[in-house]
Design a protein around this motif. Structure first.
Motif, PDB file in Angstrom:
ATOM      1  N   GLU A  78     -49.173  33.053  77.700  1.00 11.31           N
ATOM      2  CA  GLU A  78     -48.790  34.116  76.779  1.00 11.31           C
ATOM      3  C   GLU A  78     -48.449  33.566  75.397  1.00 11.31           C
ATOM      4  O   GLU A  78     -47.707  34.171  74.618  1.00 11.31           O
ATOM      5  N   PHE A  92     -46.502  41.618  81.771  1.00  7.29           N
ATOM      6  CA  PHE A  92     -46.037  40.271  81.445  1.00  7.29           C
ATOM      7  C   PHE A  92     -45.335  39.726  82.686  1.00  7.29           C
ATOM      8  O   PHE A  92     -44.551  40.440  83.315  1.00  7.29           O
ATOM      9  N   LEU A 145     -41.669  33.244  78.343  1.00  7.08           N
ATOM     10  CA  LEU A 145     -43.080  33.391  78.688  1.00  7.08           C
ATOM     11  C   LEU A 145     -43.730  32.012  78.776  1.00  7.08           C
ATOM     12  O   LEU A 145     -43.324  31.076  78.088  1.00  7.08           O
TER      13      LEU A 145
END
Length: 392
Positions: A202, A324, A198
């Protein structure tokens, strides 16, 4: 130079290579099994936390990723999990079934390696370990393999050296180089069953390192419900490893943090506990640190009774489809397997032989067939190895 002659030369003493060699040797073929590692089955030894998840009882071709989704059917149909389990039981190896049909050794993965080594010994296979192949050619209908300055020849050559995943075990793209040499096509290899990374946006989730939760993750039509693990780099755990094999760069995955929850549960909780906060409700369903982080990201403070139904429905929708967008994966170093590889278009699904190069075979992870997490890739290794071993 005097060349030593065999009926088949198998390159790679992993799961597929040992199965192929033992099968061919059992048919009376003179087989040479070669590996640059100093012991066979190194990937078997580290699998399943050292207990080897050697197959899965739910094997089906649709649980494999390939340019040809039908390619794996023939081999898998002719050598089943029950067939391999029969071999395991003949050697008295105790086993158990874990979640989702996964079969493991009760003891050590070394038992599976020793079993396959014994199968090769019984079949009269000649093994050469810690030996490097320096050249391969083809003349007069035979493959010529140069090892340590000496030639070894056979009418059949089997590529069973896998892909580049887990290079610390000596994994390379050797099989692809040989395949290209003989005109076979390669589907671009990429890490599979691998943790996702990520980006800085994030960072809040990366701060959850070590927190695990049961989730459902999806990417397009692929969908898995298993545990997800937050790491200091991103997302891991079985659910994320599974989806990584399907995921494509610069696209989002969607995580349902509350799989199994009924639609409208937020409104029901509001009616039942109007003075409760969303954080408290989530903490009853999720790990506390994860509940805190999700609530913070949603920005919902105060009692449920003071939040409009529309706001709660929007929060519920986000919690059951949280997007995500990974920045990438942790690469071949952490990938359990390699997706892509030698194209199935040029191979026989029955024998694993290259159509345009009689006598050249490719099996196991070297081929563009990648299974789900949980014993699927080992079963492909056993089945494809068996198919080639019956054909050489």
């Amino acid at each position: 130079m005097n060349a030593e002659s065999f009926d088949a030369i198998v390159l790679g003493a992993g799961a597929a290579g040992m199965m192929c060699a033992a099968t061919a040797g059992g048919r009376g073929k003179r087989v040479l099994l070669v590996d640059h590692a100093d012991e066979p089955g190194k990937k078997i030894l580290i699998s399943g936390g050292g207990r080897c998840n050697f197959t899965n009882i739910h094997i089906a071709a649709d649980r494999y990723i390939s340019g040809n989704p039908h390619f794996a059917k023939s081999a898998l149909g002719r050598y089943t999990p029950q067939d391999f389990l029969g071999l395991v039981e003949r050697y008295g190896i105790a086993w158990h079934e874990k979640t989702l049909g996964q079969l493991f050794c009760d003891g050590s993965a070394r038992q599976i390696v020793e079993m396959m080594v014994q199968e090769c010994v019984k079949a009269g296979v000649t093994a050469m370990l810690a030996r490097t192949v320096s050249a391969i050619s083809h003349r007069d209908g035979r493959f010529v393999v140069m090892i340590g300055g000496r030639e070894y020849t056979a009418p059949a050559l089997v590529l069973a050296t896998g892909g580049p995943s887990i290079p610390k075990l000596g994994a390379t793209g050797f099989a692809y180089d040989v395949a290209r040499q003989f005109g076979l096509s390669i589907v671009h290899p990429r890490p599979a069953l691998v943790p996702l990374t990520l980006g800085p946006d994030e960072a809040l989730f990366r701060s959850l390192s070590g927190v695990s939760a049961d989730v459902e993750v999806r990417w397009e039509k692929a969908r898995f419900r298993e545990a997800a693990l937050f790491t200091h780099r991103g997302l891991s755990g079985p659910a994320m490893l599974q989806i990584s094999s399907y995921w494509q760069h610069r696209t989002p995955i969607y995580v349902n943090f509350l799989p199994g929850s009924e639609t409208g549960w937020t409104i029901q909780e509001k009616q039942a506990q109007p003075r409760a906060t969303l954080k408290r409700i989530l903490a009853g369903r999720l790990p506390a640190r994860l509940a805190d982080t999700l609530t913070e990201r949603l920005g919902l403070e105060g009692d449920l009774g003071n939040l409009p139904d529309k706001v709660l429905r929007a929060a519920e929708a986000q919690l059951t489809g949280w997007a995500f967008t990974p920045t990438g994966t942790e690469g071949f170093a952490k990938a359990e397997v390699t997706a892509g590889g030698i194209s199935t278009n040029g191979l026989s699904s029955r024998t694993m032989m290259a159509a345009r190069v009689p006598g050249l075979y490719a099996i196991g992870e070297a081929v563009d067939v990648t299974g789900w997490l949980g014993g699927y890739n080992f079963q492909w290794a056993w089945a494809s190895g068996r198919a080639a071993g019956e054909a050489v």
